[in-house]
Design a protein around this motif. Structure first.
Motif, mmCIF file in Angstrom:
data_model
loop_
_atom_site.group_PDB
_atom_site.id
_atom_site.type_symbol
_atom_site.label_atom_id
_atom_site.label_comp_id
_atom_site.label_asym_id
_atom_site.label_seq_id
_atom_site.Cartn_x
_atom_site.Cartn_y
_atom_site.Cartn_z
ATOM 1 N N SER A 98 -21.313 43.980 48.789
ATOM 2 C CA SER A 98 -21.607 43.059 47.682
ATOM 3 C C SER A 98 -20.341 42.727 46.895
ATOM 4 C CB SER A 98 -22.671 43.654 46.761
ATOM 5 O OG SER A 98 -22.248 44.875 46.208
ATOM 6 N N TYR A 133 -27.352 38.756 45.455
ATOM 7 C CA TYR A 133 -26.814 39.504 44.318
ATOM 8 C C TYR A 133 -25.572 38.812 43.753
ATOM 9 C CZ TYR A 133 -25.108 43.646 41.772
ATOM 10 O OH TYR A 133 -24.681 44.514 40.808
ATOM 11 N N GLY A 164 -31.959 40.198 45.444
ATOM 12 C CA GLY A 164 -30.919 40.953 46.134
ATOM 13 C C GLY A 164 -31.144 42.450 46.044
ATOM 14 N N MET A 165 -31.446 42.949 44.840
ATOM 15 C CA MET A 165 -31.661 44.381 44.664
ATOM 16 C C MET A 165 -32.913 44.861 45.397
ATOM 17 S SD MET A 165 -30.358 45.257 40.791
ATOM 18 C CE MET A 165 -31.288 43.986 39.935
ATOM 19 N N THR A 220 -23.458 49.378 50.576
ATOM 20 C CA THR A 220 -24.005 48.205 49.887
ATOM 21 C C THR A 220 -23.048 47.702 48.811
ATOM 22 O OG1 THR A 220 -26.293 48.915 50.262
ATOM 23 C CG2 THR A 220 -25.919 47.373 48.467
ATOM 24 N N SER A 232 -23.180 45.620 36.698
ATOM 25 C CA SER A 232 -22.704 44.263 36.983
ATOM 26 C C SER A 232 -22.524 43.468 35.694
ATOM 27 C CB SER A 232 -23.689 43.538 37.910
ATOM 28 O OG SER A 232 -24.991 43.532 37.362
ATOM 29 N N SER A 244 -35.383 39.593 36.651
ATOM 30 C CA SER A 244 -34.994 40.397 37.812
ATOM 31 C C SER A 244 -35.992 41.526 38.059
ATOM 32 C CB SER A 244 -33.585 40.974 37.625
ATOM 33 O OG SER A 244 -33.549 41.940 36.609
ATOM 34 N N GLY A 279 -28.928 40.679 50.970
ATOM 35 C CA GLY A 279 -29.053 41.095 49.572
ATOM 36 C C GLY A 279 -27.781 40.852 48.781
ATOM 37 N N SER A 280 -26.626 41.039 49.427
ATOM 38 C CA SER A 280 -25.343 40.832 48.748
ATOM 39 C C SER A 280 -25.111 39.367 48.416
ATOM 40 C CB SER A 280 -24.200 41.360 49.617
ATOM 41 O OG SER A 280 -24.282 42.760 49.757
ATOM 42 N N SER A 324 -29.136 50.965 47.249
ATOM 43 C CA SER A 324 -29.159 50.403 45.904
ATOM 44 C C SER A 324 -27.800 49.781 45.615
ATOM 45 C CB SER A 324 -29.468 51.482 44.856
ATOM 46 O OG SER A 324 -28.326 52.269 44.603
ATOM 47 N N SER A 325 -27.724 49.076 44.499
ATOM 48 C CA SER A 325 -26.458 48.475 44.088
ATOM 49 C C SER A 325 -25.625 49.462 43.280
ATOM 50 C CB SER A 325 -26.719 47.213 43.252
ATOM 51 O OG SER A 325 -27.518 47.533 42.123
ATOM 52 N N LEU A 380 -30.603 38.067 41.320
ATOM 53 C CA LEU A 380 -30.282 39.488 41.203
ATOM 54 C C LEU A 380 -31.460 40.357 41.657
ATOM 55 C CD1 LEU A 380 -28.373 39.901 37.809
ATOM 56 C CD2 LEU A 380 -27.575 40.589 40.064
#
Length: 289
Positions: free
Chosen positions: A93, A26, A125-126, A89, A45, A190, A22-23, A135-136, A122
């Motif tokens: 990331s 992302y 990844g999320m 996470t 972000s 996204s 995911g990172s 979660s981010s 994005l």
């Protein structure tokens, strides 16, 4: 039989794999596609991208710094478990954003393509973070906190309002209104990708059929679509005539076969298809997934 320790170790390794995958996605969405395209997607972000553009602060580092007050504010609202998993996470990331992806070139082509790709990466990844209960950070924490204090507001509305504020900041920072439009597009893409990954893979269709020929219809559906059917007794509220209500869960691709099977047996049958976000059970996803 697996021991508790083996199960725990496997869960940790799976979480790590999802976090890394995911990172990568992302970081690609933020650094590779949005970093050089002159727009900011929504969320923390996007705000970090704006600050990088203004003062040259690395996006990953700025994301971590912006998340610190949000973590403090949101602790009671989101709980310790989500915060701990999200912290891991965020660190992973951020490492990819600041240390790994700067080793590779940014995309410098069309801004529209950059916007779509940024949103797609994005979102993917999320979605991987969400699948593992993480979660981010950032907007997710703030959204849960506001939702707790303002329960009448939906999560979608809260997220949209916060994202819109960040996206609008891109107008004066990047110097043109297109920055807003591309930011909105990236955020929209996204959101669609997240929904498709979280719900699309398990999505299906529920066929609801009212007919006097329940047994024959169920048998025909089984022959033609290969799906089981549940039968319930139904009584018309006005006519008081007895019929059968058949319920059949199927994939979207099988919906046409079910429709065709019903029409083969009873042209006067009443039926409708209802979209479902996920279907569990035999022939679909296992309940533990």
């Amino acid at each position: 039989m697996k021991t508790h320790e083996e199960t725990k170790k496997r869960r940790v390794m799976t979480d790590l794999l999802y976090n890394i995958s995911g990172s990568v996605l992302y970081a690609a969405g933020i650094y590779t596609f949005a970093g050089n395209a002159g727009f900011a997607p929504g969320g923390v972000s996007g705000l970090a991208l704006i600050m990088d553009h203004l003062w040259g602060i690395p996006v990953g580092t700025m994301t971590l710094l912006l998340n610190i007050p949000l973590v403090v504010i949101s602790y009671r609202a989101v709980g310790r478990r989500l915060l701990v998993k999200s912290a891991v996470t965020m660190v992973i990331s951020s490492l990819f954003l600041d240390l790994v992806f700067p080793l590779f070139p940014m995309y410098s082509g069309d801004r529209l393509i950059a916007s779509v790709c940024s949103g797609a990466f994005l979102g993917a990844g999320m979605a991987l973070f969400y699948l593992r209960g993480s979660s981010s950070g950032g907007i997710d924490f703030l959204t849960f906190t506001i939702k707790k204090k303002k329960p009448h507001m939906t999560i979608g509305v809260i997220t949209m309002l916060i994202d819109l504020v960040v996206i609008l900041l891109g107008w004066p920072v990047f110097g043109d209104v297109d920055a807003v439009l591309y930011g909105v597009l990236a955020t929209f893409v996204s959101t669609v990708v997240i929904d498709k990954i979280l719900y699309g893979a398990g999505a299906g269709t529920l066929a609801v059929i009212i007919t006097k020929k329940g047994k024959e219809t169920a048998e025909r559906i089984s022959e033609k679509a290969g799906r089981g059917v549940t039968s319930l007794r139904a009584v018309g509220a006005y006519t008081r005539s007895e019929k059968e209500m058949l319920l059949c869960a199927c994939s979207k691709a099988e919906a046409y076969l079910v429709k065709s099977a019903v029409q083969d047996v009873d042209e006067n049958a009443f039926f409708m298809f209802v979209e479902t976000s996920e279907v569990f059970g035999e022939g679909f996803k296992k309940s533990g997934q």
